[in-house]
Motif scaffolding. Sequence first.
Motif, PDB file in Angstrom:
ATOM      1  N   GLN A  23       0.876  -1.449   0.173  1.00 15.72           N
ATOM      2  CA  GLN A  23       0.072   0.204  -0.054  1.00 15.72           C
ATOM      3  C   GLN A  23       1.030   1.198   0.160  1.00 15.72           C
ATOM      4  O   GLN A  23       0.359   2.370   0.427  1.00 15.72           O
ATOM      5  CB  GLN A  23      -0.970   0.069   1.098  1.00 15.72           C
ATOM      6  CG  GLN A  23      -1.907  -1.157   0.981  1.00 15.72           C
ATOM      7  CD  GLN A  23      -2.693  -1.303   2.416  1.00 15.72           C
ATOM      8  OE1 GLN A  23      -2.101  -1.556   3.393  1.00 15.72           O
ATOM      9  NE2 GLN A  23      -4.070  -1.586   2.315  1.00 15.72           N
ATOM     10  N   GLY A  24       2.304   0.967  -0.280  1.00 19.39           N
ATOM     11  CA  GLY A  24       3.101   2.040  -0.259  1.00 19.39           C
ATOM     12  C   GLY A  24       4.294   2.231   0.534  1.00 19.39           C
ATOM     13  O   GLY A  24       4.327   1.554   1.482  1.00 19.39           O
ATOM     14  N   TYR A  25       5.316   2.708  -0.088  1.00 19.33           N
ATOM     15  CA  TYR A  25       6.753   2.733   0.949  1.00 19.33           C
ATOM     16  C   TYR A  25       6.641   3.441   2.146  1.00 19.33           C
ATOM     17  O   TYR A  25       5.801   4.518   2.233  1.00 19.33           O
ATOM     18  CB  TYR A  25       7.674   3.184  -0.164  1.00 19.33           C
ATOM     19  CG  TYR A  25       9.059   3.644   0.480  1.00 19.33           C
ATOM     20  CD1 TYR A  25       9.649   2.734   1.057  1.00 19.33           C
ATOM     21  CD2 TYR A  25       9.601   4.761   0.191  1.00 19.33           C
ATOM     22  CE1 TYR A  25      10.981   2.802   1.780  1.00 19.33           C
ATOM     23  CE2 TYR A  25      10.971   5.007   0.650  1.00 19.33           C
ATOM     24  CZ  TYR A  25      11.506   4.108   1.228  1.00 19.33           C
ATOM     25  OH  TYR A  25      12.673   4.268   1.789  1.00 19.33           O
ATOM     26  N   TRP A  26       7.045   2.829   3.307  1.00 18.08           N
ATOM     27  CA  TRP A  26       6.981   3.160   4.381  1.00 18.08           C
ATOM     28  C   TRP A  26       7.415   4.818   4.480  1.00 18.08           C
ATOM     29  O   TRP A  26       7.272   5.669   5.049  1.00 18.08           O
ATOM     30  CB  TRP A  26       7.732   2.371   5.470  1.00 18.08           C
ATOM     31  CG  TRP A  26       7.034   1.393   5.690  1.00 18.08           C
ATOM     32  CD1 TRP A  26       5.903   0.842   5.278  1.00 18.08           C
ATOM     33  CD2 TRP A  26       7.460   0.226   6.950  1.00 18.08           C
ATOM     34  NE1 TRP A  26       5.664  -0.477   6.009  1.00 18.08           N
ATOM     35  CE2 TRP A  26       6.376  -0.628   6.783  1.00 18.08           C
ATOM     36  CE3 TRP A  26       8.668   0.018   7.352  1.00 18.08           C
ATOM     37  CZ2 TRP A  26       6.656  -1.729   7.898  1.00 18.08           C
ATOM     38  CZ3 TRP A  26       8.822  -1.022   8.463  1.00 18.08           C
ATOM     39  CH2 TRP A  26       7.690  -2.009   8.720  1.00 18.08           C
ATOM     40  N   GLY A  27       8.830   4.795   3.833  1.00 18.92           N
ATOM     41  CA  GLY A  27       9.617   6.291   3.608  1.00 18.92           C
ATOM     42  C   GLY A  27      10.603   6.199   4.729  1.00 18.92           C
ATOM     43  O   GLY A  27      10.621   5.464   5.818  1.00 18.92           O
ATOM     44  N   ARG A  28      11.384   7.171   4.817  1.00 18.87           N
ATOM     45  CA  ARG A  28      12.612   7.292   5.634  1.00 18.87           C
ATOM     46  C   ARG A  28      12.040   7.714   7.053  1.00 18.87           C
ATOM     47  O   ARG A  28      12.614   6.863   7.896  1.00 18.87           O
ATOM     48  CB  ARG A  28      13.433   8.334   5.204  1.00 18.87           C
ATOM     49  CG  ARG A  28      14.489   8.899   6.238  1.00 18.87           C
ATOM     50  CD  ARG A  28      15.590   9.923   5.838  1.00 18.87           C
ATOM     51  NE  ARG A  28      16.354   9.469   4.799  1.00 18.87           N
ATOM     52  CZ  ARG A  28      17.560   8.958   4.935  1.00 18.87           C
ATOM     53  NH1 ARG A  28      18.121   8.423   5.662  1.00 18.87           N
ATOM     54  NH2 ARG A  28      18.146   8.634   3.653  1.00 18.87           N
ATOM     55  N   GLU A  29      11.050   8.392   7.282  1.00 14.59           N
ATOM     56  CA  GLU A  29      10.743   8.705   8.600  1.00 14.59           C
ATOM     57  C   GLU A  29      10.292   7.422   9.388  1.00 14.59           C
ATOM     58  O   GLU A  29      10.476   7.302  10.314  1.00 14.59           O
ATOM     59  CB  GLU A  29       9.463   9.824   8.357  1.00 14.59           C
ATOM     60  CG  GLU A  29       9.080  10.375   9.937  1.00 14.59           C
ATOM     61  CD  GLU A  29       7.997  11.579   9.822  1.00 14.59           C
ATOM     62  OE1 GLU A  29       7.332  11.586  10.707  1.00 14.59           O
ATOM     63  OE2 GLU A  29       8.062  12.089   8.560  1.00 14.59           O
ATOM     64  N   LYS A  30       9.315   6.827   8.528  1.00 13.24           N
ATOM     65  CA  LYS A  30       8.627   5.415   9.464  1.00 13.24           C
ATOM     66  C   LYS A  30       9.748   4.445   9.504  1.00 13.24           C
ATOM     67  O   LYS A  30       9.956   3.843  10.544  1.00 13.24           O
ATOM     68  CB  LYS A  30       7.394   4.987   8.454  1.00 13.24           C
ATOM     69  CG  LYS A  30       6.879   3.758   9.346  1.00 13.24           C
ATOM     70  CD  LYS A  30       5.768   3.293   8.476  1.00 13.24           C
ATOM     71  CE  LYS A  30       5.434   1.674   9.506  1.00 13.24           C
ATOM     72  NZ  LYS A  30       4.088   1.310   8.978  1.00 13.24           N
ATOM     73  N   LEU A  31      10.586   4.194   8.652  1.00 15.01           N
ATOM     74  CA  LEU A  31      11.674   3.183   8.818  1.00 15.01           C
ATOM     75  C   LEU A  31      12.624   3.741  10.002  1.00 15.01           C
ATOM     76  O   LEU A  31      12.907   2.754  10.874  1.00 15.01           O
ATOM     77  CB  LEU A  31      12.533   3.346   7.482  1.00 15.01           C
ATOM     78  CG  LEU A  31      12.325   2.360   6.399  1.00 15.01           C
ATOM     79  CD1 LEU A  31      13.250   2.574   5.174  1.00 15.01           C
ATOM     80  CD2 LEU A  31      12.671   0.892   6.936  1.00 15.01           C
ATOM     81  N   GLU A  32      12.973   5.128   9.850  1.00  8.23           N
ATOM     82  CA  GLU A  32      13.802   5.182  11.102  1.00  8.23           C
ATOM     83  C   GLU A  32      13.049   5.172  12.562  1.00  8.23           C
ATOM     84  O   GLU A  32      13.688   4.852  13.582  1.00  8.23           O
ATOM     85  CB  GLU A  32      14.571   6.599  10.834  1.00  8.23           C
ATOM     86  CG  GLU A  32      15.302   6.750   9.656  1.00  8.23           C
ATOM     87  CD  GLU A  32      16.003   8.127   9.292  1.00  8.23           C
ATOM     88  OE1 GLU A  32      15.405   8.942   9.769  1.00  8.23           O
ATOM     89  OE2 GLU A  32      17.018   8.128   8.672  1.00  8.23           O
ATOM     90  N   GLU A  33      11.912   5.481  12.342  1.00  3.92           N
ATOM     91  CA  GLU A  33      10.888   5.515  13.582  1.00  3.92           C
ATOM     92  C   GLU A  33      10.876   3.991  14.205  1.00  3.92           C
ATOM     93  O   GLU A  33      11.070   3.697  15.411  1.00  3.92           O
ATOM     94  CB  GLU A  33       9.537   5.986  13.582  1.00  3.92           C
ATOM     95  CG  GLU A  33       8.597   6.125  14.850  1.00  3.92           C
ATOM     96  CD  GLU A  33       7.665   4.817  14.693  1.00  3.92           C
ATOM     97  OE1 GLU A  33       7.276   4.616  15.841  1.00  3.92           O
ATOM     98  OE2 GLU A  33       7.379   4.251  13.515  1.00  3.92           O
ATOM     99  N   VAL A  34      10.613   3.124  13.203  1.00  2.00           N
ATOM    100  CA  VAL A  34      10.636   1.541  13.584  1.00  2.00           C
ATOM    101  C   VAL A  34      12.059   1.189  14.278  1.00  2.00           C
ATOM    102  O   VAL A  34      11.839   0.495  15.075  1.00  2.00           O
ATOM    103  CB  VAL A  34      10.127   0.689  12.390  1.00  2.00           C
ATOM    104  CG1 VAL A  34      10.320  -0.730  12.813  1.00  2.00           C
ATOM    105  CG2 VAL A  34       8.467   1.105  11.921  1.00  2.00           C
ATOM    106  N   LEU A  35      12.900   1.510  13.470  1.00  2.00           N
ATOM    107  CA  LEU A  35      14.350   1.100  13.829  1.00  2.00           C
ATOM    108  C   LEU A  35      14.597   1.774  15.145  1.00  2.00           C
ATOM    109  O   LEU A  35      15.184   0.832  16.022  1.00  2.00           O
ATOM    110  CB  LEU A  35      15.215   1.537  12.836  1.00  2.00           C
ATOM    111  CG  LEU A  35      15.406   0.765  11.515  1.00  2.00           C
ATOM    112  CD1 LEU A  35      16.291   1.865  10.552  1.00  2.00           C
ATOM    113  CD2 LEU A  35      15.907  -0.541  11.879  1.00  2.00           C
TER     114      LEU A  35
END
Length: 411
Positions: free
Chosen positions: A243-255
Amino acid sequence: MGQAHELKHRMGNKTIKLVDAAGLPAAGKEVEIKQTNHAFLFGCGIFDAVDVANQNVPSDRLAFQEEKLDLFLDVFNSATLPFYWGRFEPEKGKPLTKELQAAARWLKERNVAVKGHPLCWHTVTAPWLLEMSNEEILQAQFARIEREVTDFKGLIDTWDVINEVVIMPIFDQYDNGITRISQDLGRVGIIKEMFAKTREHNPDATLLLNDFNTSINYEILIDGCLNAGVKIDAIGIQSHQHQGYWGREKLEEVLDRFSHFGLPIHFTENTLTSGHLMPPEIVDLNDYEPSHWPSTPEFEERQAKEAEEMYSILFQHPLVQAITTWSFSDDGSWLGAPAGFIRKDNSPKPAYKVLKKRIKGDWSTHLTVKSDDNGVISFEGFLGEYDLVCDGEKVSFTIEQEAETDQLILR
């Protein structure tokens, strides 16, 4: 310079002293140093290896599958094989052990690290479990773990032990044996039991807890497991982005959230489509069944940019040890999504070419140096396996995190 600094944790210093057969320094020798494998796991779900290793498809299809695997082997060094209980043992007592052993062996012979997925899951589980009592289901699950972990020891020493436990006890799409026992044992309880049984039969294996749920509920579950004494070797995070790329912000938040456990992180199932995006109102990805889901040039360029950014972010993060893209090819991909790195006809997409440049180029070490008067060469390289070639002779070595000195003898 910036990238070199950001990737310092992916590199190690190596000093090699070259000596001749008489033990004298091999001075002034031109030496080629070439990385042959990464310590980092760049992987794919590559279930096609089962067909190729067992040669159980028509010859024209076999040639097509072999071509596909050649493209995989040219870039990737890690593979996930399917152990869904309902398919692995559709008839009780008749598991596909030999077929999966052949696939694991085929991959291992080609220097590919192999992971089994999964040992316990409520979906695609054995339907014949429903004929049993809950205690019998639990014992069957234990026996299943003992059999698979023992039969594949040395071929597969990394396992997704238990899959998607956040939803497991409340899963209500259909009745199944594993949800029943998870309701009896509780989330932490079933994880503890399955990890203990797996560890018992392969104490040195790398054992993962794996989930698509990246909310605080997964963090709470991991915390509960660690407090209960469960030794989790790596946290598995699924990232199906239909449903769409997470993007840098979500990736870094999950990490950031999952890093506070201090455990290695594996991105176990990653999906980026090169077609239209699944509508946002779809809650269960399995419910989306379009009649046609094509890969298009425009969206392939989008996929390539997203893959390059995502892999770069994850490779820079010190706790991430593995990235597995779930469908290497659009041919037979999960949900029919055009999410592979190659098209249905085996032609590489831009994402494949971008990642090959990164993995085999930017993030690999290949250089030519000369030994000094004492036969010594020193250099920095990405962690992993190497060949040193001098005067036509090849010697292998590894670079690990700690700086080290090797003595290599040139015959």
